[in-house]
Design an enzyme around this catalytic site. Sequence first.
Site, mmCIF file in Angstrom:
data_model
loop_
_atom_site.group_PDB
_atom_site.id
_atom_site.type_symbol
_atom_site.label_atom_id
_atom_site.label_comp_id
_atom_site.label_asym_id
_atom_site.label_seq_id
_atom_site.Cartn_x
_atom_site.Cartn_y
_atom_site.Cartn_z
ATOM 1 N N TRP A 132 -20.086 -56.230 -30.893
ATOM 2 C CA TRP A 132 -19.125 -56.733 -29.908
ATOM 3 C C TRP A 132 -18.110 -57.658 -30.572
ATOM 4 C CZ3 TRP A 132 -19.494 -54.602 -25.165
ATOM 5 C CH2 TRP A 132 -20.732 -54.136 -24.724
ATOM 6 N N TYR B 281 -30.569 -45.198 -18.276
ATOM 7 C CA TYR B 281 -30.493 -45.154 -19.734
ATOM 8 C C TYR B 281 -31.541 -44.196 -20.299
ATOM 9 C CZ TYR B 281 -27.183 -49.014 -20.040
ATOM 10 O OH TYR B 281 -26.057 -49.794 -19.943
ATOM 11 N N ARG C 171 -29.894 -54.556 -32.503
ATOM 12 C CA ARG C 171 -28.559 -54.511 -31.887
ATOM 13 C C ARG C 171 -28.184 -55.911 -31.407
ATOM 14 N NH1 ARG C 171 -28.060 -52.338 -27.353
ATOM 15 N NH2 ARG C 171 -30.226 -51.784 -26.849
ATOM 16 N N TYR C 172 -26.905 -56.213 -31.472
ATOM 17 C CA TYR C 172 -26.389 -57.499 -31.004
ATOM 18 C C TYR C 172 -26.024 -57.329 -29.532
ATOM 19 C CZ TYR C 172 -25.872 -57.660 -36.073
ATOM 20 O OH TYR C 172 -26.105 -57.576 -37.419
ATOM 21 N N THR C 173 -26.831 -57.903 -28.657
ATOM 22 C CA THR C 173 -26.700 -57.597 -27.239
ATOM 23 C C THR C 173 -26.081 -58.739 -26.445
ATOM 24 O OG1 THR C 173 -28.944 -58.391 -26.772
ATOM 25 C CG2 THR C 173 -28.699 -56.057 -27.350
ATOM 26 N N VAL C 174 -25.470 -58.371 -25.341
ATOM 27 C CA VAL C 174 -25.041 -59.303 -24.305
ATOM 28 C C VAL C 174 -25.880 -58.997 -23.060
ATOM 29 C CG1 VAL C 174 -22.682 -59.670 -25.089
ATOM 30 C CG2 VAL C 174 -23.169 -57.694 -23.658
ATOM 31 N N CYS D 53 -21.104 -54.258 -19.610
ATOM 32 C CA CYS D 53 -22.563 -54.195 -19.688
ATOM 33 C C CYS D 53 -23.208 -54.596 -18.359
ATOM 34 C CB CYS D 53 -23.044 -55.121 -20.803
ATOM 35 S SG CYS D 53 -24.831 -55.369 -20.832
#
Length: 297
Positions: A78, A172, A106-109, A45
């Site tokens: 993730w 993006y 969304r589960y983001t980093v 990422c």
Amino acid sequence: MKLGREISEGGRFVRQPNRFTERIEEGGEHPPEPGRYRLYASYACPWAHRSLIVRELLGLQDAVGVTIVDPIRDEKGWRIPGGDPVTGVEYLSELYLASDPGYQGRYTVPCVWDVTAGRLVTNDYPQITLTLETAFAPWHAEGAPDLYPAALRGEIDALNEVIFDGLNNGVYRAGFATSQEAYDEAVTKVFDTLDLLEERLATRDHLHGDALTESDVRLYPTLARFDAVYHSHFKCAVRRLTDYPVLWAYARRLYAIPAFRDTTDFDHIKRHYFMTQTNINPSRIVPRGPELDWTAG
């Protein structure tokens, strides 16, 4: 990758807002302390990549722990190979839901977990690097660069906006566009921004002169991914990074710095984009190449 709520009616990609935006700061609920916080990141990422670069550049490895997630996401998000040594969870989503049981995004980093409080403090990726550069200053290694000098903060912030809108997020918007108009608008801005940066760097070693700053850290992850992923996968195919002699030389100069090189994992990068974003690449085939020598020159 589920993007339904991030595509507008005109086919434009609109990035979801960050859910956790508390600050780590003196006098607040989350004061800066060595060993209290853990960074969750991915080599794949770009937003997480820059937090890893800053952590290394500033010598904060002992002050701020890190957990690296697997580059391939599934329906649970993730995955943490072998489980997280601090919290014991197997998926990053568990930390999100432990902090907000009703969370549906969304589960983001990157994101930062407060070990003492037992919850996520922030997934506000623009702020995470600034926090490492300012709130954690007492634990910077001797001789560490000042990536966010007070005298330049206005200029840095302004250029960071240009880089984000035109390039970091611009690729993006090109890649996830679902209409020709949205794609044309985004890809034009991507290359206008690259042209602007090529011209800017023709007269200086770094974006703000001789010294490395936060702006360089924010630009590098997009450049590192450009020819390997964005040129083909996101259809940013007008030119390659290697077609920009100044930017290509600049990117290699940064790659020569251990904090940049050691956190750049092209295997993770390519497998993540080509195998996870099945809305763009349903075959999940990871292409070979491009054959680039990042150590040359």
